[in-house]
Design an enzyme around this catalytic site. Structure first.
Site, PDB file in Angstrom:
ATOM      1  N   TYR A  40       1.549   1.858 -13.726  1.00  0.00           N
ATOM      2  CA  TYR A  40       1.374   3.234 -14.187  1.00  0.00           C
ATOM      3  C   TYR A  40       0.418   3.222 -15.375  1.00  0.00           C
ATOM      4  O   TYR A  40       0.805   2.987 -16.513  1.00  0.00           O
ATOM      5  CB  TYR A  40       2.743   3.887 -14.450  1.00  0.00           C
ATOM      6  CG  TYR A  40       3.329   4.247 -13.116  1.00  0.00           C
ATOM      7  CD1 TYR A  40       3.781   3.236 -12.270  1.00  0.00           C
ATOM      8  CD2 TYR A  40       3.298   5.544 -12.639  1.00  0.00           C
ATOM      9  CE1 TYR A  40       4.226   3.526 -10.990  1.00  0.00           C
ATOM     10  CE2 TYR A  40       3.747   5.833 -11.370  1.00  0.00           C
ATOM     11  CZ  TYR A  40       4.207   4.829 -10.546  1.00  0.00           C
ATOM     12  OH  TYR A  40       4.627   5.126  -9.274  1.00  0.00           O
ATOM     13  N   LYS A  61       6.930  -8.617  -5.140  1.00  0.00           N
ATOM     14  CA  LYS A  61       5.838  -9.105  -4.277  1.00  0.00           C
ATOM     15  C   LYS A  61       5.339 -10.419  -4.888  1.00  0.00           C
ATOM     16  O   LYS A  61       4.131 -10.630  -5.087  1.00  0.00           O
ATOM     17  CB  LYS A  61       4.733  -8.029  -4.222  1.00  0.00           C
ATOM     18  CG  LYS A  61       3.614  -8.293  -3.255  1.00  0.00           C
ATOM     19  CD  LYS A  61       3.969  -8.045  -1.808  1.00  0.00           C
ATOM     20  CE  LYS A  61       2.819  -8.445  -0.903  1.00  0.00           C
ATOM     21  NZ  LYS A  61       3.177  -8.431   0.527  1.00  0.00           N
ATOM     22  N   ASP A  84       7.465  -5.372   1.070  1.00  0.00           N
ATOM     23  CA  ASP A  84       7.094  -4.850   2.394  1.00  0.00           C
ATOM     24  C   ASP A  84       8.237  -5.064   3.396  1.00  0.00           C
ATOM     25  O   ASP A  84       8.582  -4.164   4.157  1.00  0.00           O
ATOM     26  CB  ASP A  84       5.761  -5.437   2.915  1.00  0.00           C
ATOM     27  CG  ASP A  84       5.488  -6.855   2.457  1.00  0.00           C
ATOM     28  OD1 ASP A  84       6.251  -7.376   1.617  1.00  0.00           O
ATOM     29  OD2 ASP A  84       4.513  -7.464   2.935  1.00  0.00           O
ATOM     30  N   ASP A 142       9.357   3.626  -7.291  1.00  0.00           N
ATOM     31  CA  ASP A 142       8.981   5.023  -7.068  1.00  0.00           C
ATOM     32  C   ASP A 142       8.865   5.292  -5.565  1.00  0.00           C
ATOM     33  O   ASP A 142       9.398   6.273  -5.029  1.00  0.00           O
ATOM     34  CB  ASP A 142       7.638   5.288  -7.781  1.00  0.00           C
ATOM     35  CG  ASP A 142       7.345   6.758  -7.935  1.00  0.00           C
ATOM     36  OD1 ASP A 142       8.234   7.593  -7.652  1.00  0.00           O
ATOM     37  OD2 ASP A 142       6.213   7.097  -8.339  1.00  0.00           O
ATOM     38  N   ASP A 185      11.793   7.341  -2.838  1.00  0.00           N
ATOM     39  CA  ASP A 185      11.475   8.525  -2.025  1.00  0.00           C
ATOM     40  C   ASP A 185      11.909   8.277  -0.585  1.00  0.00           C
ATOM     41  O   ASP A 185      12.437   9.174   0.095  1.00  0.00           O
ATOM     42  CB  ASP A 185       9.969   8.839  -2.065  1.00  0.00           C
ATOM     43  CG  ASP A 185       9.608   9.846  -3.155  1.00  0.00           C
ATOM     44  OD1 ASP A 185      10.323   9.877  -4.171  1.00  0.00           O
ATOM     45  OD2 ASP A 185       8.619  10.587  -3.000  1.00  0.00           O
TER      46      ASP A 185
HETATM   47  P1  NAD Z   1       6.335  16.187  -3.309  1.00  0.00           P
HETATM   48  O1  NAD Z   1       7.382  15.196  -3.666  1.00  0.00           O
HETATM   49  O2  NAD Z   1       6.181  17.365  -4.199  1.00  0.00           O
HETATM   50  O3  NAD Z   1       6.586  16.711  -1.812  1.00  0.00           O
HETATM   51  C1  NAD Z   1       6.644  15.829  -0.696  1.00  0.00           C
HETATM   52  C2  NAD Z   1       7.299  16.566   0.490  1.00  0.00           C
HETATM   53  O4  NAD Z   1       8.699  16.731   0.232  1.00  0.00           O
HETATM   54  C3  NAD Z   1       6.724  17.957   0.722  1.00  0.00           C
HETATM   55  O5  NAD Z   1       6.709  18.230   2.086  1.00  0.00           O
HETATM   56  C4  NAD Z   1       7.733  18.874   0.024  1.00  0.00           C
HETATM   57  O6  NAD Z   1       7.785  20.178   0.533  1.00  0.00           O
HETATM   58  C5  NAD Z   1       9.047  18.109   0.242  1.00  0.00           C
HETATM   59  N1  NAD Z   1       9.987  18.367  -0.846  1.00  0.00           N
HETATM   60  C6  NAD Z   1       9.881  17.932  -2.118  1.00  0.00           C
HETATM   61  N2  NAD Z   1      10.896  18.395  -2.864  1.00  0.00           N
HETATM   62  C7  NAD Z   1      11.666  19.148  -2.032  1.00  0.00           C
HETATM   63  C8  NAD Z   1      12.858  19.915  -2.230  1.00  0.00           C
HETATM   64  N3  NAD Z   1      13.473  19.981  -3.406  1.00  0.00           N
HETATM   65  N4  NAD Z   1      13.369  20.572  -1.164  1.00  0.00           N
HETATM   66  C9  NAD Z   1      12.786  20.496   0.022  1.00  0.00           C
HETATM   67  N5  NAD Z   1      11.653  19.794   0.269  1.00  0.00           N
HETATM   68  C10 NAD Z   1      11.100  19.123  -0.752  1.00  0.00           C
HETATM   69  O7  NAD Z   1       4.975  15.368  -3.207  1.00  0.00           O
HETATM   70  P2  NAD Z   1       3.450  15.902  -3.237  1.00  0.00           P
HETATM   71  O8  NAD Z   1       3.323  17.158  -2.425  1.00  0.00           O
HETATM   72  O9  NAD Z   1       2.631  14.739  -2.874  1.00  0.00           O
HETATM   73  O10 NAD Z   1       3.168  16.223  -4.762  1.00  0.00           O
HETATM   74  C11 NAD Z   1       3.049  17.531  -5.298  1.00  0.00           C
HETATM   75  C12 NAD Z   1       2.738  17.444  -6.782  1.00  0.00           C
HETATM   76  O11 NAD Z   1       3.849  16.871  -7.465  1.00  0.00           O
HETATM   77  C13 NAD Z   1       1.520  16.562  -7.124  1.00  0.00           C
HETATM   78  O12 NAD Z   1       0.802  17.195  -8.177  1.00  0.00           O
HETATM   79  C14 NAD Z   1       2.149  15.275  -7.612  1.00  0.00           C
HETATM   80  O13 NAD Z   1       1.300  14.572  -8.489  1.00  0.00           O
HETATM   81  C15 NAD Z   1       3.384  15.817  -8.316  1.00  0.00           C
HETATM   82  N6  NAD Z   1       4.496  14.876  -8.513  1.00  0.00           N
HETATM   83  C16 NAD Z   1       5.250  15.091  -9.628  1.00  0.00           C
HETATM   84  C17 NAD Z   1       6.364  14.315  -9.846  1.00  0.00           C
HETATM   85  C18 NAD Z   1       7.179  14.595 -11.060  1.00  0.00           C
HETATM   86  O14 NAD Z   1       6.977  15.575 -11.733  1.00  0.00           O
HETATM   87  N7  NAD Z   1       8.153  13.751 -11.365  1.00  0.00           N
HETATM   88  C19 NAD Z   1       6.734  13.323  -8.921  1.00  0.00           C
HETATM   89  C20 NAD Z   1       5.966  13.158  -7.775  1.00  0.00           C
HETATM   90  C21 NAD Z   1       4.843  13.945  -7.564  1.00  0.00           C
END
Ligand code: NAD
Length: 353
Positions: A130, A183, A216, A240, A244
């Site tokens: 990071y 890794k 992996d 991270d 997910d």
């Molecule tokens: P995301 O995690 O926001 O979403 C990934 C998928 O999961 C999408 O289809 C979304 O609709 C679904 N999803 C996420 N949270 C959900 C919920 N509570 N209920 C139902 N469905 C849900 O990933 P992304 O779209 O790649 O990222 C969006 C933004 O968020 C980017 O700007 C990224 O940098 C940021 N981000 C922030 C954090 C944080 O604040 N901790 C973490 C990861 C990504």
């Protein structure tokens, strides 16, 4: 207990509002005396204050017993000189929140394609790949020429040892099994150091079984037999990504609760991002942030020796489990309720219990 509440971007304000409804209910039911201070981060803050996060928030966070941080649109924040700072990094780095604890489990009332499991990813949170948090000054990503870029991954013995200790202490209270994910076959020096430090800590916990997997292969094992894992200790980026996956395997990324904990401070934060694809539609699952707050209440209760906070955390977990079984949930986990009504139904369930 005093909490600083920062809704964030995208679905952040919606899931935070539902979370506040639940926090107020659990505070009433268990007489927790929760006091919530509200402020802004992300785009809302950039608009009003010229920065996505401001130094005063750090003072407020330090004066609080915890922070509730909604997801922010970190991908939009490119230039710190223009006030575009990653709020998540800002709190994790400045409050030294080194342990990102991300539990995932299946629920009896929510079918999945996987064997039932109950595991926790314990992710190092302050260094690794990071780039925005692993240097004292400057950034770990470097543009050498327009066509050449470098990313530096910092791994220190101290950070490996403290994340290992957090993982082993947790495993000692749970299934007494730690899996180290790394890794080290390729990153021989850095992940070699991670393994070495983890094994030193393992020696202090003779009752906890320890094994390790290459990251992996871990992905295959997670899908094939998630029930074989209890606590998984790993470095920042691997944790991270893996968490997910395990959140989605439990039914939805919207069930991915997490806490960022240090020695003196902690922050509840959903595992997912700001989900712009579903923002503003009242369909986001608020359970991720609600379960994160349960982890924060539990952390506070253990630290202060106040079992009522642990009881409140357990009540939230049970209420979520019941809501999933009865279908009082958002569409991502098979329900028909909106984000707001899901929070209201959970609050009513907590008050009725
Ligand atoms: P995301 O995690 O926001 O979403 C990934 C998928 O999961 C999408 O289809 C979304 O609709 C679904 N999803 C996420 N949270 C959900 C919920 N509570 N209920 C139902 N469905 C849900 O990933 P992304 O779209 O790649 O990222 C969006 C933004 O968020 C980017 O700007 C990224 O940098 C940021 N981000 C922030 C954090 C944080 O604040 N901790 C973490 C990861 C990504």
């Amino acid at each position: 207990m005093r909490l600083l509440v920062l809704p964030g971007d995208g679905i952040g304000p919606e899931i935070t509002a539902a979370t506040v409804t639940v926090l107020e209910a659990v505070s009433r039911r268990f007489e927790l005396g929760l006091v919530l201070d509200h402020d802004v981060v992300g785009h809302a803050s950039l608009k009003v204050h010229g920065a996505t996060v401001r130094p005063e928030l750090l003072d407020m966070a330090r004066a609080s017993d915890g922070v509730v941080l909604g997801p922010t649109a970190t991908f939009d924040f490119k230039d710190e000189a223009k006030g575009e700072i990653n709020p998540s990094m800002f709190f994790r780095k400045n409050l030294d929140l080194f342990a990102n604890i991300r539990p995932s489990r299946t629920y009896p009332g929510l079918p999945t394609r996987f064997n039932p499991f109950d595991l926790v990813v314990v992710r190092e949170n302050t260094e690794g790949f990071y780039a925005d948090r692993n240097m004292a000054q400057g950034n770990g990503e470097i543009l050498v020429t327009d066509d050449v870029s470098i990313a530096l991954r910092r791994i220190t013995r101290q950070c490996c040892a403290r994340i290992a200790r957090a993982g082993f202490e947790l495993a000692a209270r749970r299934g007494k099994h730690v899996t180290l994910v790394h890794k080290a076959n390729v990153l021989k020096i850095t992940d070699g150091m991670f393994l070495e430090e983890c094994r030193k800590v393992a020696a202090e916990f003779p009752d906890v079984k320890v094994d390790d997997l290459i990251v992996d292969a871990m992905m295959a094992h997670a899908i094939r037999a998630p029930e074989r894992f209890d606590v998984i200790v790993t470095t920042n980026m691997f944790g991270d990504i893996l968490s997910d996956l395990t959140a989605e395997m439990s039914g939805s990324l919207g069930l991915g609760g997490s806490i960022n904990a240090g020695t003196d401070h902690a922050m509840a934060q959903a595992s997912h991002g700001s989900a712009p694809d579903i923002a503003g539609r009242d369909i986001a699952n608020p359970f991720s942030l609600i379960l994160s707050c349960a982890l924060l209440l539990d952390w506070h209760g253990r630290r202060k020796g106040l079992p009522v906070f642990e009881a409140a955390a357990n009540a939230i977990d049970t209420a979520v489990e019941q809501a999933l079984a009865t279908g009082e949930v958002t569409p991502d986990v098979g329900g028909k309720l909106g984000t707001r009504t899901t929070g209201e139904a959970l609050a009513a369930r907590l008050l009725a219990a």
